[in-house]
Write a protein that holds these residues in place. Structure first.
Motif, mmCIF file in Angstrom:
data_model
loop_
_atom_site.group_PDB
_atom_site.id
_atom_site.type_symbol
_atom_site.label_atom_id
_atom_site.label_comp_id
_atom_site.label_asym_id
_atom_site.label_seq_id
_atom_site.Cartn_x
_atom_site.Cartn_y
_atom_site.Cartn_z
ATOM 1 N N PHE A 226 0.822 -1.203 0.000
ATOM 2 C CA PHE A 226 0.000 0.000 0.000
ATOM 3 C C PHE A 226 0.861 1.258 0.000
ATOM 4 C CE2 PHE A 226 -2.505 -3.443 1.659
ATOM 5 C CZ PHE A 226 -3.710 -3.300 0.993
ATOM 6 N N GLN B 244 2.318 -0.403 -4.543
ATOM 7 C CA GLN B 244 0.874 -0.418 -4.759
ATOM 8 C C GLN B 244 0.505 -0.587 -6.228
ATOM 9 O OE1 GLN B 244 -1.428 2.274 -2.438
ATOM 10 N NE2 GLN B 244 -3.179 2.250 -3.812
ATOM 11 N N ALA B 245 1.269 -0.004 -7.146
ATOM 12 C CA ALA B 245 0.964 -0.169 -8.572
ATOM 13 C C ALA B 245 1.102 -1.631 -8.981
ATOM 14 C CB ALA B 245 1.874 0.723 -9.418
ATOM 15 N N SER C 15 -1.827 -3.592 -7.500
ATOM 16 C CA SER C 15 -3.103 -3.315 -8.161
ATOM 17 C C SER C 15 -3.175 -3.917 -9.557
ATOM 18 C CB SER C 15 -3.332 -1.797 -8.246
ATOM 19 O OG SER C 15 -3.403 -1.223 -6.958
ATOM 20 N N TYR C 16 -2.057 -3.955 -10.268
ATOM 21 C CA TYR C 16 -2.084 -4.310 -11.686
ATOM 22 C C TYR C 16 -1.270 -5.546 -12.067
ATOM 23 C CZ TYR C 16 -4.221 0.257 -12.442
ATOM 24 O OH TYR C 16 -5.073 1.332 -12.410
ATOM 25 N N ARG D 118 -0.468 -8.768 -10.203
ATOM 26 C CA ARG D 118 -0.451 -9.876 -9.235
ATOM 27 C C ARG D 118 -0.185 -11.182 -9.974
ATOM 28 N NH1 ARG D 118 -4.984 -6.850 -8.064
ATOM 29 N NH2 ARG D 118 -6.273 -8.386 -9.193
ATOM 30 N N HIS E 98 -8.644 -3.926 -9.990
ATOM 31 C CA HIS E 98 -7.498 -3.146 -9.526
ATOM 32 C C HIS E 98 -7.675 -2.520 -8.143
ATOM 33 C CE1 HIS E 98 -6.310 -3.761 -13.609
ATOM 34 N NE2 HIS E 98 -7.201 -2.923 -14.098
ATOM 35 N N ASN E 99 -8.597 -3.024 -7.334
ATOM 36 C CA ASN E 99 -8.847 -2.424 -6.024
ATOM 37 C C ASN E 99 -8.040 -3.148 -4.952
ATOM 38 O OD1 ASN E 99 -9.784 -1.316 -3.664
ATOM 39 N ND2 ASN E 99 -11.873 -2.105 -3.845
ATOM 40 N N PRO E 100 -6.935 -2.583 -4.476
ATOM 41 C CA PRO E 100 -6.100 -3.299 -3.502
ATOM 42 C C PRO E 100 -6.799 -3.519 -2.168
ATOM 43 C CG PRO E 100 -5.329 -1.044 -3.747
ATOM 44 C CD PRO E 100 -6.381 -1.251 -4.811
ATOM 45 N N ASN E 101 -7.730 -2.652 -1.790
ATOM 46 C CA ASN E 101 -8.394 -2.790 -0.498
ATOM 47 C C ASN E 101 -9.259 -4.042 -0.414
ATOM 48 O OD1 ASN E 101 -7.305 -0.386 0.594
ATOM 49 N ND2 ASN E 101 -8.873 0.827 -0.448
ATOM 50 N N TYR E 102 -9.662 -4.582 -1.543
ATOM 51 C CA TYR E 102 -10.463 -5.802 -1.559
ATOM 52 C C TYR E 102 -9.714 -6.946 -0.865
ATOM 53 C CZ TYR E 102 -12.679 -10.014 -3.474
ATOM 54 O OH TYR E 102 -13.283 -11.232 -3.609
ATOM 55 N N TRP E 103 -8.388 -6.907 -0.908
ATOM 56 C CA TRP E 103 -7.576 -8.020 -0.434
ATOM 57 C C TRP E 103 -7.186 -7.908 1.029
ATOM 58 C CZ3 TRP E 103 -7.970 -11.871 -3.531
ATOM 59 C CH2 TRP E 103 -8.154 -11.640 -4.907
#
Length: 217
Positions: A84, A88-89, A92-93, A95, A177-182
């Protein structure tokens, strides 16, 4: 810190995982994979899991003979807190999933850690490197979480992120692309029963003690 892992091609469990990740099942067994090795990973491309080969060290540098690890950064693992901030990029994009049968930790002795009834799908990040007209070069790292009390007698620094089967498809969704989901996935948990076995320091395929089972939380 996960500094070595293994792939046992004689296991039906790893073959099932490789097929799900669209990685060739013809890869050779290697029970002592170390940082900067060439390893199979799966990335998302156009909504599909796609198997590629990558260097297990996220930051690479160009040499006369190709790419190799950039020793300015110790980047075969990526800590959770960096996901985060400066990673973070990638999180998000870019993984990826890194398949394994087991991984190893050291605390006095060397220990093999493996799920009781499944193969491991490490959650990771990847990068793509380009040089002229040459094919793209991939690199990757394994995400690590804060240590778990049940494993502190084996390793008290971190634990690698191991995805549940139902998390693999969304993890590889390159349109999401939503990192908070994880955030729930990134909580430090023992997500399935683990077997821990002392092994020889130089020959990790040689078990030297009794196994113990670390139960899931």
């Amino acid at each position: 810190m996960c500094g070595a892992f293994g792939i046992n091609q004689n296991s039906s469990l790893i073959k099932i995982l490789l097929e799900a990740l669209h990685i060739s099942t013809e890869i050779e067994s290697d029970l002592n994979i170390r940082p900067n090795a060439r390893i199979p990973i799966s990335i998302g491309q156009g909504g599909q899991a796609t198997g590629v080969e990558a260097n297990w060290w996220l930051f690479q540098k160009r040499t006369e003979t190709g790419f190799t690890y950039h020793n300015q950064w110790r980047s075969f693992n990526t800590r959770k807190d960096k996901l985060f901030s400066n990673r973070q990029a990638d999180f998000s994009y870019r993984r990826c999933v890194i398949p394994a049968s087991c991984f190893y930790e050291w605390k006095g002795n060397r220990y093999k850690i493996e799920p009781v009834d499944k193969a491991i799908a490490f959650g990771g990040l990847y990068k793509v490197w380009h040089a002229g007209d040459e094919p793209p070069h991939y690199s990757c790292s394994i995400i690590t979480l804060p240590p778990h009390p049940k494993l502190c007698h084996i390793h008290d620094k971190s634990i690698p992120l191991m995805l549940l089967p139902e998390e693999i498809t969304p993890w590889l969704d390159d349109s999401f692309h939503n990192p908070n989901y994880w955030l729930p996935t990134l909580e430090t948990k023992i997500r399935f029963d683990l077997r821990v076995t002392p092994v020889d320091k130089k020959e990790p395929g040689k078990e030297i003690g009794e196994s113990e089972i670390i139960p899931a939380d």
